[in-house]
Write a protein that holds these residues in place. Structure first.
Motif, short mmCIF file in Angstrom:
data_model
loop_
_atom_site.label_atom_id
_atom_site.label_comp_id
_atom_site.label_asym_id
_atom_site.label_seq_id
_atom_site.Cartn_x
_atom_site.Cartn_y
_atom_site.Cartn_z
N GLY A 168 0.81 -1.21 0.00
CA GLY A 168 0.00 0.00 0.00
C GLY A 168 0.84 1.26 0.00
N LYS A 169 1.89 1.27 0.80
CA LYS A 169 2.77 2.44 0.85
C LYS A 169 3.42 2.69 -0.51
CE LYS A 169 6.66 4.43 3.37
NZ LYS A 169 7.66 4.25 4.39
N ALA A 170 3.86 1.61 -1.16
CA ALA A 170 4.50 1.74 -2.48
C ALA A 170 3.52 2.25 -3.54
CB ALA A 170 5.09 0.40 -2.91
N ALA A 171 2.23 1.92 -3.37
CA ALA A 171 1.23 2.28 -4.38
C ALA A 171 0.36 3.46 -3.97
CB ALA A 171 0.36 1.07 -4.69
N GLY A 172 0.58 3.99 -2.77
CA GLY A 172 -0.24 5.10 -2.29
C GLY A 172 -1.63 4.68 -1.88
N LEU A 173 -1.75 3.47 -1.31
CA LEU A 173 -3.05 2.93 -0.89
C LEU A 173 -3.01 2.51 0.57
CD1 LEU A 173 -3.65 0.46 -3.89
CD2 LEU A 173 -4.73 2.70 -3.58
N SER A 174 -4.18 2.33 1.15
CA SER A 174 -4.27 1.73 2.47
C SER A 174 -3.96 0.24 2.34
CB SER A 174 -5.67 1.91 3.06
OG SER A 174 -6.60 1.12 2.32
#
Length: 145
Positions: free
Chosen positions: A24-30
């Motif tokens: 999620g951090k890598a993709a900008g997601l929860s």
């Protein structure tokens, strides 16, 4: 496929054991949104599986060769895959254009082990002959996208 999916794929290519939080951090997601997107990528077949990449040195298999495979008749790719899949020294196999029917990459403990493995390839039904080139040093190796 969008840039978020691509970020997820890049993350799991770097580390197949990444947590949903890391993905999620890598993709900008929860984390929960990352899980849903990852599950969708798996369900659609964009991601076909997760694997461990074993260092050949850990197996003490140090001898690598590229082998051109020439077949008798006209076997299908499925026939050739079936002939090669039970030979553990074959670590990669592709049908190719040109004179050879296929190109395989083999890994073995030493030259004697490689020779025996190539003999097993030669003894399979569709294979008529092989031509081998032993790898002296690996210059570049990248994960496949």
């Amino acid at each position: 496929m969008d840039t978020i999916d691509e970020a997820i794929i890049q993350c799991v290519l770097r580390n197949a054991r990444a947590t949903y939080a890391e993905i999620g951090k890598a993709a900008g997601l929860s984390p929960s949104a990352a899980k849903r997107r990852l599950d969708r990528l798996v369900a659609t077949g964009a991601i076909r599986g997760f694997t461990a990449i074993v260092d050949p040195q850990a197996l003490a298999w140090h001898t690598e060769a590229f082998v051109e495979v020439y077949c008798a008749g006209n076997p299908t790719p499925a026939d050739l895959r079936k002939a090669l899949e039970d030979i553990p020294e074959v670590i990669d196999a592709c049908t190719v254009s040109g004179a050879a029917d296929a190109m395989i990459c083999m890994l073995a403990k030493d030259i004697s082990h490689l020779e025996l493995a190539i003999q097993r390839v030669r003894s399979t039904k569709p294979v008529e002959r092989t031509e081998s080139a032993i790898v002296l040093s690996r210059l570049l190796s990248r994960p496949r996208l």
